[in-house]
Design a protein around this motif. Structure first.
Motif: not given
Length: 372
Positions: A39-62
């Motif tokens: 999951x940790x290794x895959x997280x960076x790919x998700x951030x790149x693939x879905x930038x508009x979804x993750x852009x408004x999220x606070x990193x400390x809340x994942x």
């Protein structure tokens, strides 16, 4: 044991990353990984693939959740401990702004736009609200833009609670509404969980202030708390006013009721949206998908009538509340009344010389009473 990706709102509400590529509070369709490291290794790919979804999220809340348990592990802590840092700074790409539009924006200085999200692509509010079904793509001359960010945000806030508008465009969802800075693609406002929590906190704080005002005005209007003064002779004809019908106690009681309705406007509109978007759709799906012979028609019609009548009550109240809210500043009214010294049971003489004369008269009156 499987692991899930969780986003924790400021209010402590959990949203899970789903197989449909978005965050959801529902219990089904969760995406899962075989191990925590996967999951940790895959997280960076998700951030790149879905930038508009993750852009408004606070990193400390994942967080990483172990499936079937309530245990949560902060993703940043896991990444640090494994020397694997997938969390990187991701800005929403302004690639959707063409060179032509870039020149136009630079010239007219209208930098801000309202957008919603459909899958992983922004759809922009058009100039007529209806020309492209409310929202259009790509960013072009039909997109409505503002010079001031506060005006764009005010429009977005109004749209968020306009259930009539969203009912016309069911393909779009108001919980994904954002205000974008077109110069860099940054989200400057959005209707995520944090925004909803802030609205609830503001409503709660306003309710407390209204309660304090209510106690203060009630005490002021209580005849037992008032001092008594000797009446002077009437020197002019009393102006006509029906105090039996119109009085301060009844007026404030009505005003307090209206202000309480305005404070809970967002909850009221969400309730209306719940009836329109959830209950009605479930009823229609029953008619669409279930064999007609297996439906108890009498009970179904009775249930439909009951829910529609309740929805009508909510709708009627929402129309009144929305209209008054658009033309009345509840917060300013409470502030002004709280600051008005005339609504307090503390009185003082305004002129020193007059005060000395009046106090002397009061003492003499008391002495004469004692002698008698």
């Amino acid at each position: 044991m499987a692991f899930e990706l969780v986003y924790l709102s400021q209010a402590g509400k959990r949203s899970f990353w789903t197989l449909s590529h978005h965050f959801s509070k529902k219990a089904d369709d969760h995406c899962s990984w075989d191990s925590r490291d996967d999951l940790v290794n895959d997280f960076g790919r998700l951030r790149d693939d879905y930038p508009t979804i993750f852009a408004t999220k606070n990193d400390e809340r994942f967080y990483v959740a172990k499936q079937g348990t309530e245990k949560l592990e902060q993703l940043t802590m896991i990444a640090t401990s494994t020397d694997n840092l997938p969390l990187k700074e991701v800005e929403p790409s302004p690639s959707w702004v063409s060179n032509k539009m870039t020149r136009k924006i630079k010239k007219d200085k209208k930098y801000y736009a309202v957008a919603t999200r459909q899958q992983d692509t922004y759809r922009f509010l058009d100039t007529t609200l209806y020309k492209n079904g409310g929202f259009g793509y790509p960013l072009n001359a039909d997109v409505r833009r503002w010079k001031e960010d506060d005006k764009a945000i005010a429009t977005a806030r109004t749209l968020t609670t306009n259930q009539n508008f969203w009912s016309k465009y069911p393909d779009f969802e108001n919980q994904y509404l954002t205000v974008l800075d077109l110069r860099n693609g940054k989200v400057i406002w959005s209707t995520d969980d944090l925004q909803l929590d802030q609205l609830a906190a503001q409503a709660s704080a306003l309710s407390v202030r209204l309660d304090r005002l209510s106690q203060r005005v009630t005490d002021h209007l209580d005849d037992e708390n008032r001092g008594s003064l000797t009446a002077t002779a009437q020197t002019e004809e009393q102006p006509a006013f029906d105090l039996a019908t119109y009085n301060a106690k009844d007026f404030f009681a009505s005003l307090k009721y209206v202000l309480e309705c305005l404070i809970h406007r967002d909850e009221l509109n969400r309730l209306l949206g719940w009836y329109d978007g959830k209950i009605l759709q479930d009823q229609l799906h029953l008619v669409e998908l279930v064999d007609f012979s297996s439906i108890d028609a009498a009970k179904f019609v009775q249930y439909l009538q009951k829910t529609r009548r309740i929805r009508r009550e909510v709708k009627d109240l929402a129309v009144l509340v929305d209209t008054v809210a658009d033309n009345m500043d509840a917060e300013n009214i409470i502030k002004k009344l709280n600051g008005n010294q005339s609504l307090a049971n503390q009185y003082q003489y305004r002129d020193k010389q007059a005060a000395e004369v009046l106090q002397d008269l009061t003492v003499k009156t008391d002495e004469s009473t004692n002698e008698a």
